[in-house]
Design an enzyme around this catalytic site. Structure first.
Site, PDB file in Angstrom:
ATOM      1  N   GLY A  84       0.814  -1.222   0.000  1.00  0.00           N
ATOM      2  CA  GLY A  84       0.000   0.000   0.000  1.00  0.00           C
ATOM      3  C   GLY A  84       0.838   1.260   0.000  1.00  0.00           C
ATOM      4  CE  LYS A 107       7.920   7.622  -4.472  1.00  0.00           C
ATOM      5  NZ  LYS A 107       8.496   7.166  -5.741  1.00  0.00           N
ATOM      6  N   GLY A 120       6.985   7.750   6.198  1.00  0.00           N
ATOM      7  CA  GLY A 120       6.099   8.359   5.202  1.00  0.00           C
ATOM      8  C   GLY A 120       6.737   9.493   4.432  1.00  0.00           C
ATOM      9  CG  ASP A 244       5.379  -3.548  -5.006  1.00  0.00           C
ATOM     10  OD1 ASP A 244       5.966  -4.611  -5.265  1.00  0.00           O
ATOM     11  OD2 ASP A 244       5.931  -2.591  -4.441  1.00  0.00           O
ATOM     12  CG  ASN A 245       7.712  -0.966  -7.639  1.00  0.00           C
ATOM     13  OD1 ASN A 245       6.923  -0.229  -7.059  1.00  0.00           O
ATOM     14  ND2 ASN A 245       8.835  -1.387  -7.086  1.00  0.00           N
TER      15      ASN A 245
HETATM   16  P1  AMP Z   1       8.991   0.910  -2.913  1.00  0.00           P
HETATM   17  O1  AMP Z   1      10.313   0.333  -2.541  1.00  0.00           O
HETATM   18  O2  AMP Z   1       9.032   2.376  -3.118  1.00  0.00           O
HETATM   19  O3  AMP Z   1       8.336   0.189  -4.034  1.00  0.00           O
HETATM   20  O4  AMP Z   1       8.063   0.713  -1.629  1.00  0.00           O
HETATM   21  C1  AMP Z   1       7.676  -0.537  -1.110  1.00  0.00           C
HETATM   22  C2  AMP Z   1       6.686  -0.323   0.018  1.00  0.00           C
HETATM   23  O5  AMP Z   1       7.309   0.361   1.111  1.00  0.00           O
HETATM   24  C3  AMP Z   1       5.467   0.507  -0.332  1.00  0.00           C
HETATM   25  O6  AMP Z   1       4.378  -0.006   0.372  1.00  0.00           O
HETATM   26  C4  AMP Z   1       5.857   1.885   0.155  1.00  0.00           C
HETATM   27  O7  AMP Z   1       4.735   2.674   0.412  1.00  0.00           O
HETATM   28  C5  AMP Z   1       6.606   1.542   1.426  1.00  0.00           C
HETATM   29  N1  AMP Z   1       7.554   2.607   1.808  1.00  0.00           N
HETATM   30  C6  AMP Z   1       8.720   2.891   1.207  1.00  0.00           C
HETATM   31  N2  AMP Z   1       9.347   3.920   1.834  1.00  0.00           N
HETATM   32  C7  AMP Z   1       8.557   4.292   2.859  1.00  0.00           C
HETATM   33  C8  AMP Z   1       8.638   5.295   3.879  1.00  0.00           C
HETATM   34  N3  AMP Z   1       9.665   6.136   3.957  1.00  0.00           N
HETATM   35  N4  AMP Z   1       7.631   5.360   4.780  1.00  0.00           N
HETATM   36  C9  AMP Z   1       6.583   4.530   4.719  1.00  0.00           C
HETATM   37  N5  AMP Z   1       6.443   3.563   3.787  1.00  0.00           N
HETATM   38  C10 AMP Z   1       7.416   3.445   2.861  1.00  0.00           C
HETATM   39 MG    MG Z   2       6.991   1.138  -5.305  1.00  0.00          MG
END
Ligand code: AMP
Ligand code: MG
Length: 485
Positions: A84, A107, A120, A244-245
């Site tokens: 999510g 973001k 976040g 998810d990407n």
């Molecule tokens: P990503 O590596 O960007 O594809 O993120 C994978 C998951 O980790 C997703 O659910 C993101 O929303 C979550 N996520 C990544 N970085 C953060 C962050 N700094 N704070 C909260 N959730 C994160």
């Molecule tokens: Mg991602």
């Protein structure tokens, strides 16, 4: 007023969570994409500060109903039932002049119920990387999410060390991912999968035909094949092709550890966490295929009430993927070699040049760009000088010229076609890094701004940007990238 619509918000309520952005201390503009804003009907004549507040997450504009989207995903092959938006919020949707609808997403806008302990937030470095690279991809003609705004927050985020924070505003045809379907399918929620199929087809302007779920799968197969072929054509390595990407829209999404390769190597990997080369350059079509199989699994119950019949139908689509990909790959690389049209029998010629690049440790981008100089029968020093060992190149060039002779097209035409298929400059990783260092270490955004200008027209040679064509010097070479969050 920004004319936001709240379409995703109308989906079943467990598809998302309402959440407001968390305000930041001292927002400051880093970048604002005025042409994109205008195209989406964002009133750009309004006082700067009102928009700054919106794109920092300090004020929710009228009509927006910010929400975090629920999704799951396979990360490096392992299923995680709940990921999510942990640091992103969909503000709402906007329409462009052609009536197409786009998501507008903050973001780095603060924690959500999906944050799983994360803060976040986003550091400024990854914001700069995403802004630069996604806009460059767009200019290179590759489907991608776009960057609408970037703001420095005036706050620090704690990573391995404290780093200045940022918020990027991302625009996408849709943020629906393979992982969005997986989230509901894993919960046995067929009704929401069905609603999401209809929503996605409508958003992407794809006709549902007589079987909406199959129409969506067919669209995804074609879009992923086209996308990955285009990535390979510019030496792009996404780095984290988790489900998810992987967007149903066929847009490149998530610019975490991505990088362009300099020296051609099909096994090239940059991401620090990709230890086994799962997402290596040449493995990307294999992974796209794998991701599509994960999508197909989520659609089965909506395809046919008889599970075996449904499986037979999706298998037919999945088995077609390698052939569809090969067709796109030939079109991309045939154009790079100056062929009027590349047929199945041209695959060997394309592979021959790639093998020569590999054997000669040649720079991928410059070798294709300077190849046009060899059309007249010579081997220009600019081309030959890229090869540590040119024996394979020398053997290949006569085959290429013989094949071009079959097309019987004037050299000038071939050259100008090649120059719009082979970029003069790409977002080389050491240059992206240079922009990040200047911004983070010295609060200097001039490198970032110059690179934006340079990469807005990547196919045109420009004397002012001649220094940005070259591969890195040894001490500048970036060998590893990180999922910067
Ligand atoms: P990503 O590596 O960007 O594809 O993120 C994978 C998951 O980790 C997703 O659910 C993101 O929303 C979550 N996520 C990544 N970085 C953060 C962050 N700094 N704070 C909260 N959730 C994160
Ligand atoms: Mg991602």
């Amino acid at each position: 007023m920004i004319p936001f619509q709240a379409r995703y918000a109308a989906l079943p309520e467990h598809a998302h969570v309402r959440q407001s952005p968390v305000p930041v201390a001292a927002p400051r503009w880093i970048a604002f994409n005025r042409p994109l804003a205008e195209a989406l009907g964002v009133p750009v004549d309004r006082p700067d500060t009102a928009l700054l507040e919106v794109f920092a997450g300090n004020r929710v504009p009228d009509g927006a109903r910010p929400l975090a989207m629920a999704y799951a995903g396979h990360q490096f092959g392992h299923f995680v039932p709940q990921l999510g938006d942990g640091r992103a919020l969909l503000l709402g949707e906007l329409q462009d002049r052609e009536g197409r609808t786009f998501d507008v997403q903050l973001k780095g806008s603060g924690p959500t119920p999906f944050s799983r302990g994360g803060d976040g937030r986003a550091a400024l470095g990854p914001v700069i990387r995403e802004y630069l690279v996604s806009e460059a991809m767009h200019a290179l003609g590759i489907p991608t999410t776009r960057a609408l705004a970037a703001v420095a927050t005036g706050e620090f985020v704690q990573r391995e060390q404290p780093l200045p924070g940022g918020v990027i505003t991302r625009v996408a045809r849709s943020h629906v991912r393979v992982g969005t379907f997986q989230y509901f399918a894993a919960r046995g929620d067929v009704d929401t999968v069905a609603a999401l199929i209809d929503f996605t087809l409508d958003r992407l302007g794809v006709s549902p035909g007589d079987n909406a779920a199959l129409a969506l799968l067919d669209h995804a197969v074609e879009a992923q094949a086209a996308l990955v072929a285009k990535w390979l054509g510019v030496g792009f390595i996404h780095g984290v092709m988790n489900t998810d990407n992987c967007a149903l829209s066929g847009e490149t999404i998530d610019y975490g550890p991505c990088a362009f390769m300099d020296t051609f190597d099909p096994k090239q990997v940059f991401s620090s966490i990709d230890r086994h080369g799962r997402y290596a350059y040449a493995n990307q079509p294999v992974i796209a295929h794998w991701n599509l199989a994960r999508l197909a699994e989520t659609l089965l119950a909506c395809i046919d009430g008889d599970e075996n019949a449904a499986i037979a139908k999706v298998n037919e689509r999945l088995e077609a993927f390698p052939g569809i990909f090969e067709r796109h790959w030939r079109a991309v690389f045939g154009a790079k070699l100056g062929l009027a049209e590349a047929g199945p029998e041209d695959a060997a010629l394309i592979r021959g040049f790639l093998d020569a690049l590999h054997a000669g440790h040649a720079d991928f981008t410059l070798a294709f760009r300077h190849l046009a100089g060899a059309l007249d029968g010579s081997t220009p020093a600019l081309l030959a000088g890229l090869f540590a060992d040119r024996s394979a190149l020398d053997a290949w060039l006569p085959q290429w010229r013989a094949r071009l002779a079959d097309d019987d097209r004037p050299i000038d035409t071939i050259r100008s076609d090649m120059n719009v298929a082979n970029p003069d400059r790409i977002p080389r990783n050491h240059l992206v890094e240079r922009a990040i260092r200047a911004a983070e270490d010295r609060d200097d955004f001039s490198v970032f701004e110059r690179l934006q200008r340079a990469w807005a027209r990547p196919f045109e040679f420009d004397e002012d940007f001649a220094d940005l064509r070259d591969p890195p010097a040894d001490h500048e070479r970036v060998t590893q990238t990180f999922c910067g969050t």
